[in-house]
Design a protein around this motif. Structure first.
Motif, PDB file in Angstrom:
ATOM      1  N   THR A 118       0.973  -1.383   0.056  1.00 50.83           N
ATOM      2  CA  THR A 118      -0.035  -0.005  -0.034  1.00 50.83           C
ATOM      3  C   THR A 118       0.808   1.239   0.047  1.00 50.83           C
ATOM      4  O   THR A 118       0.370   2.394  -0.030  1.00 50.83           O
ATOM      5  CB  THR A 118      -0.991   0.042   1.367  1.00 50.83           C
ATOM      6  OG1 THR A 118      -0.125  -0.011   2.303  1.00 50.83           O
ATOM      7  CG2 THR A 118      -2.019  -1.112   1.160  1.00 50.83           C
ATOM      8  N   ALA A 119       2.238   1.172   0.157  1.00 50.36           N
ATOM      9  CA  ALA A 119       3.000   2.337   0.176  1.00 50.36           C
ATOM     10  C   ALA A 119       2.811   3.131  -1.131  1.00 50.36           C
ATOM     11  O   ALA A 119       3.057   2.464  -2.312  1.00 50.36           O
ATOM     12  CB  ALA A 119       4.561   1.903   0.210  1.00 50.36           C
ATOM     13  N   GLY A 120       2.748   4.202  -1.025  1.00 47.36           N
ATOM     14  CA  GLY A 120       2.304   5.223  -2.353  1.00 47.36           C
ATOM     15  C   GLY A 120       0.808   5.141  -2.915  1.00 47.36           C
ATOM     16  O   GLY A 120       0.819   5.958  -3.739  1.00 47.36           O
ATOM     17  N   ALA A 121       0.176   4.462  -2.258  1.00 45.91           N
ATOM     18  CA  ALA A 121      -1.360   4.382  -2.786  1.00 45.91           C
ATOM     19  C   ALA A 121      -1.872   5.728  -2.651  1.00 45.91           C
ATOM     20  O   ALA A 121      -2.710   6.287  -3.638  1.00 45.91           O
ATOM     21  CB  ALA A 121      -2.165   3.224  -2.017  1.00 45.91           C
ATOM     22  N   GLY A 122      -1.869   6.452  -1.522  1.00 46.89           N
ATOM     23  CA  GLY A 122      -2.313   7.765  -1.460  1.00 46.89           C
ATOM     24  C   GLY A 122      -1.929   8.924  -2.257  1.00 46.89           C
ATOM     25  O   GLY A 122      -2.600   9.510  -2.841  1.00 46.89           O
ATOM     26  N   ASP A 123      -0.723   8.730  -2.743  1.00 50.59           N
ATOM     27  CA  ASP A 123       0.082   9.569  -3.502  1.00 50.59           C
ATOM     28  C   ASP A 123      -0.392   9.159  -4.892  1.00 50.59           C
ATOM     29  O   ASP A 123      -0.612  10.199  -5.743  1.00 50.59           O
ATOM     30  CB  ASP A 123       1.580   9.490  -3.550  1.00 50.59           C
ATOM     31  CG  ASP A 123       2.189  10.174  -2.319  1.00 50.59           C
ATOM     32  OD1 ASP A 123       1.551  10.930  -1.634  1.00 50.59           O
ATOM     33  OD2 ASP A 123       3.344   9.507  -2.031  1.00 50.59           O
ATOM     34  N   ALA A 124      -0.665   7.982  -5.399  1.00 47.62           N
ATOM     35  CA  ALA A 124      -1.359   7.523  -6.563  1.00 47.62           C
ATOM     36  C   ALA A 124      -2.559   8.266  -6.668  1.00 47.62           C
ATOM     37  O   ALA A 124      -2.801   8.442  -7.945  1.00 47.62           O
ATOM     38  CB  ALA A 124      -1.248   5.974  -6.844  1.00 47.62           C
ATOM     39  N   HIS A 125      -3.281   7.807  -5.797  1.00 41.93           N
ATOM     40  CA  HIS A 125      -4.647   8.731  -5.862  1.00 41.93           C
ATOM     41  C   HIS A 125      -4.595   9.946  -6.195  1.00 41.93           C
ATOM     42  O   HIS A 125      -5.500  10.405  -6.887  1.00 41.93           O
ATOM     43  CB  HIS A 125      -5.456   8.215  -4.619  1.00 41.93           C
ATOM     44  CG  HIS A 125      -7.126   8.502  -4.564  1.00 41.93           C
ATOM     45  ND1 HIS A 125      -7.427  10.014  -4.343  1.00 41.93           N
ATOM     46  CD2 HIS A 125      -8.037   7.801  -4.715  1.00 41.93           C
ATOM     47  CE1 HIS A 125      -8.786   9.908  -4.291  1.00 41.93           C
ATOM     48  NE2 HIS A 125      -9.121   8.659  -4.687  1.00 41.93           N
ATOM     49  N   LEU A 126      -3.841  10.906  -5.419  1.00 39.90           N
ATOM     50  CA  LEU A 126      -3.727  12.180  -5.699  1.00 39.90           C
ATOM     51  C   LEU A 126      -3.285  12.348  -6.841  1.00 39.90           C
ATOM     52  O   LEU A 126      -3.684  13.436  -7.755  1.00 39.90           O
ATOM     53  CB  LEU A 126      -2.864  12.789  -4.439  1.00 39.90           C
ATOM     54  CG  LEU A 126      -2.925  14.453  -4.439  1.00 39.90           C
ATOM     55  CD1 LEU A 126      -4.260  15.068  -4.536  1.00 39.90           C
ATOM     56  CD2 LEU A 126      -2.092  14.850  -3.434  1.00 39.90           C
ATOM     57  N   HIS A 158       6.369  -1.743  -5.741  1.00 35.83           N
ATOM     58  CA  HIS A 158       6.808  -0.628  -5.836  1.00 35.83           C
ATOM     59  C   HIS A 158       5.994   0.424  -5.685  1.00 35.83           C
ATOM     60  O   HIS A 158       4.878   0.496  -5.858  1.00 35.83           O
ATOM     61  CB  HIS A 158       7.358  -0.285  -7.429  1.00 35.83           C
ATOM     62  CG  HIS A 158       8.282  -1.686  -7.797  1.00 35.83           C
ATOM     63  ND1 HIS A 158       9.596  -1.853  -7.509  1.00 35.83           N
ATOM     64  CD2 HIS A 158       8.111  -2.455  -8.821  1.00 35.83           C
ATOM     65  CE1 HIS A 158      10.230  -2.797  -8.160  1.00 35.83           C
ATOM     66  NE2 HIS A 158       9.171  -3.344  -8.825  1.00 35.83           N
ATOM     67  N   THR A 159       6.530   1.636  -5.038  1.00 36.08           N
ATOM     68  CA  THR A 159       5.782   2.796  -4.593  1.00 36.08           C
ATOM     69  C   THR A 159       5.108   3.666  -5.921  1.00 36.08           C
ATOM     70  O   THR A 159       4.001   4.239  -5.682  1.00 36.08           O
ATOM     71  CB  THR A 159       6.434   3.879  -3.867  1.00 36.08           C
ATOM     72  OG1 THR A 159       7.634   4.078  -4.561  1.00 36.08           O
ATOM     73  CG2 THR A 159       6.793   3.473  -2.377  1.00 36.08           C
TER      74      THR A 159
END
Length: 190
Positions: A118-126, A158-159
């Motif tokens: 889940t690392a990077g999921a919030g960044d990907a959403h944004l 990967h993030t």
């Protein structure tokens, strides 16, 4: 204006955005959120992106005890008092995401995908949401793109998923029967 840089730098960046008429997006850590609400900085933001923990810090609710819906409702109220014309994006993991454009609250559920990280999921959403806005989607449509990109992101260790492409996102949406608005589907076409 992301948490990887100091609040002073983010504030200066938001001021420059005002001076040049740019669309201003910001996010803050749970520790920073109470200060941000007291400081007046929220009035300099067009889109605030928060996760469940950051919404809890802003509203004074417990992220564990409150339902996602209650956190979202309270976050919209708190943010709306500070920035009545601002937009809001709230991610809540498996509970999905919400967007508020000053008029309507929209919920988009997550896709049930195999999770590698889940690392990077919030960044990907944004990133997906901002990309959608830059491509002239409304916030609800951009949120769908952000949700799809976040779902694809977590399928990789990967993030940043190295195989991200329009066709990969289109395929993911098709396999999961993820309902996309016409304009979002159009962006994913080759």
């Amino acid at each position: 204006a992301a948490p990887e840089v100091s609040l002073e730098t983010r504030s200066a960046l938001l001021q420059m955005g005002i001076a040049y008429g740019f669309f201003r997006v910001a996010s803050f850590t749970s520790e920073e959120i109470p200060w941000v609400f007291r400081s007046g900085l929220l009035r300099q933001i067009d889109l605030l992106a928060v996760n469940r923990d950051e919404a809890a810090a802003a509203t004074g609710l417990s992220a564990e005890a409150a339902s996602a819906e209650e956190l979202v409702r309270r976050m919209v109220e708190c943010f709306g008092r500070e920035n009545p014309t601002g937009w809001l994006s709230i991610t809540a993991g498996k509970a999905g995401s919400w967007s508020w454009d000053g008029r309507s609250l929209n919920h988009v559920p997550t896709l049930a995908v195999p999770v590698e990280s889940t690392a990077g999921a919030g960044d990907a959403h944004l990133a997906g949401t901002i990309s959608g806005i830059a491509l002239d989607l409304n916030l609800r449509e951009a949120q769908q793109l952000g949700t799809l990109l976040a779902a694809f992101s977590v399928t990789s260790p990967h993030t940043i998923h190295p195989d991200t492409s329009r066709s990969a996102l289109r395929g993911l949406a098709a396999v999961h029967h993820f309902p996309l608005d016409v304009r979002v589907r159009g962006l994913l076409e080759d």
